[in-house]
Design an enzyme around this catalytic site. Structure first.
Site, PDB file in Angstrom:
ATOM      1  N   ARG A 283       9.033   7.079   5.743  1.00  0.00           N
ATOM      2  CA  ARG A 283       8.957   8.521   6.131  1.00  0.00           C
ATOM      3  C   ARG A 283       9.273   8.854   7.527  1.00  0.00           C
ATOM      4  O   ARG A 283       9.873  10.214   7.820  1.00  0.00           O
ATOM      5  CB  ARG A 283       7.399   8.799   6.033  1.00  0.00           C
TER       6      ARG A 283
ATOM      7  N   ASP B 277       0.582   5.381   0.847  1.00  0.00           N
ATOM      8  CA  ASP B 277      -0.333   6.365   1.402  1.00  0.00           C
ATOM      9  C   ASP B 277      -0.902   7.456   0.343  1.00  0.00           C
ATOM     10  O   ASP B 277      -0.185   7.458  -0.793  1.00  0.00           O
ATOM     11  CB  ASP B 277       0.457   7.085   2.559  1.00  0.00           C
TER      12      ASP B 277
ATOM     13  N   ARG C  29       0.883  -1.058  -0.065  1.00  0.00           N
ATOM     14  CA  ARG C  29      -0.097  -0.100   0.017  1.00  0.00           C
ATOM     15  C   ARG C  29       0.887   1.250   0.146  1.00  0.00           C
ATOM     16  O   ARG C  29       2.046   1.211   0.509  1.00  0.00           O
ATOM     17  CB  ARG C  29      -0.795  -0.045   1.394  1.00  0.00           C
TER      18      ARG C  29
END
Lengths: 245, 245
Positions: B198, B52, B50
């Protein structure tokens, strides 16, 4: 009366080009309005060169005169505040001597042209590159490009609308490189004719896809005839890089 | 029942992320609708991972099953035709064995994170990078990053919402490089925790701007506590690069 030199970056995809014209959205108009909003002085901004509609710039240079002397950081931040409505940003500014002229004192200009060479449409490079599906041979393109280096009559690569007095130009460098699907053209010259970079790239792409042989570039140059060369590459792939003084 | 593996590029700036959710504009939904429009078959697309909201991808891999067998070039061109409403494009497709699984068979995933380190706001890299004004020392960031290489409990770099059973991950590579104002982070691992890239970048930026010392990264890792690490870097600078099988 201080003269300010500014270096700007812009995304030309929604702009009509560098030069102020009847239509809005020219880089020059945005700059002149931002300078007015900041200083309340009406100025003419002189650019190192014009770029066509949809052409981008990483470090375009221009100058203007103001009555007032401002700290450089104020000039940069105030212009960027008023430029936030446009896709233009001031990267650097400095106060220069009165004899500086962005256009007439530039000793060299350099451009990059970006091609994405793949089957599928562009996404991350949309409006930022020329999408070419047929495989390009970058070595053959470089071989053809080498005929253009030096001082020549570039009439074959000059737009009809070109206002320059002479078709003679000195191409100092032309370098073609590939990084996977990205094919990049780098060109440097004291100055260029109108559409010269795009007409050279359009012709070299014909060499890269086999429609022309590298040797043909020599004949095209010697023909001094726009009809002898290839098409004008789309504006979206062109980036003004820098001007040297 | 043929299984199709596809590799896609996307610009995540206006999307809610890879996974289908209540809101529209997920990559998964666009793909599933394009596949339906082309084949009239309702499928679930399984992604290699996935991403974001606002995260981009150069070569994200996924798979789906169809009753029909189509030529690969038809799959690519038909999906790209229906995907033209989205900022997604299919780069490659192939028919793979039934035991292929985009998520479970991926041996490694790699990401790039792009920072533009300069005073002025972003234009050409807007929505494509993290704009950081204070100067970053890329050598100190690399020095700090080296403590993260190998198998560790990455709880300090794990989002609260992370659903993984174990916080143990093996970071195979982390490489930081600078090209003028562009500072690029490359990370590779068999798999990552939610927000791990991140959170690592956000922490290393604190090392780069001097808020932390390179050695502090070792202590942060050993703390196994999200509160010990730096902030989560913005999504816009993150690019999913590839999945290896």
């Amino acid at each position: 009366m201080p003269r300010y030199k500014i270096t700007i970056e812009y995304d030309g995809s929604q702009m009509v080009g560098w030069q102020r014209q009847k239509e809005p959205n020219s880089v020059q108009q945005y700059l002149e309005e931002a300078i007015y909003n900041f200083s309340k002085e009406n100025v003419v901004v002189h650019g190192c060169g014009r770029t066509d509609a949809r052409v981008h710039a990483y470090a375009h240079v221009s100058h203007f005169d103001l009555d007032q002397t401002y700290p450089i950081i104020t000039v940069i931040n105030a212009l960027n505040y008023y430029l936030r409505i446009a896709k233009i940003v001031v990267l650097e500014a400095e106060i220069v001597d009165d004899d500086f002229h962005a256009r007439f004192k530039a000793k060299a200009r350099s451009y990059q042209y970006l091609v994405i060479n793949r089957h599928s449409p562009l996404i991350l490079e949309k409006n930022r590159a020329w999408h070419i599906i047929s495989p390009l041979d970058e070595h053959k393109m470089q071989e053809g490009a080498n005929f253009l280096i030096g001082k020549h009559d570039f009439s074959s690569f000059r737009a009809k609308s070109c206002q320059a007095k002479s078709p003679l130009r000195t191409l100092e460098q032309i370098k073609i490189s590939r990084d996977n699907e990205k094919v990049s053209f780098f060109l440097k010259a004291p100055s260029f004719l109108h559409h010269m970079v795009r007409n050279i790239v359009g012709t070299l792409v014909y060499v890269g896809n086999g429609k022309l042989q590298p040797d043909d570039v020599k004949d095209i140059l010697e023909a001094k005839n726009r009809a002898a060369a290839g098409p004008t590459a789309p504006a979206a792939g062109l980036y003004f890089l820098t001007a040297d003084y």
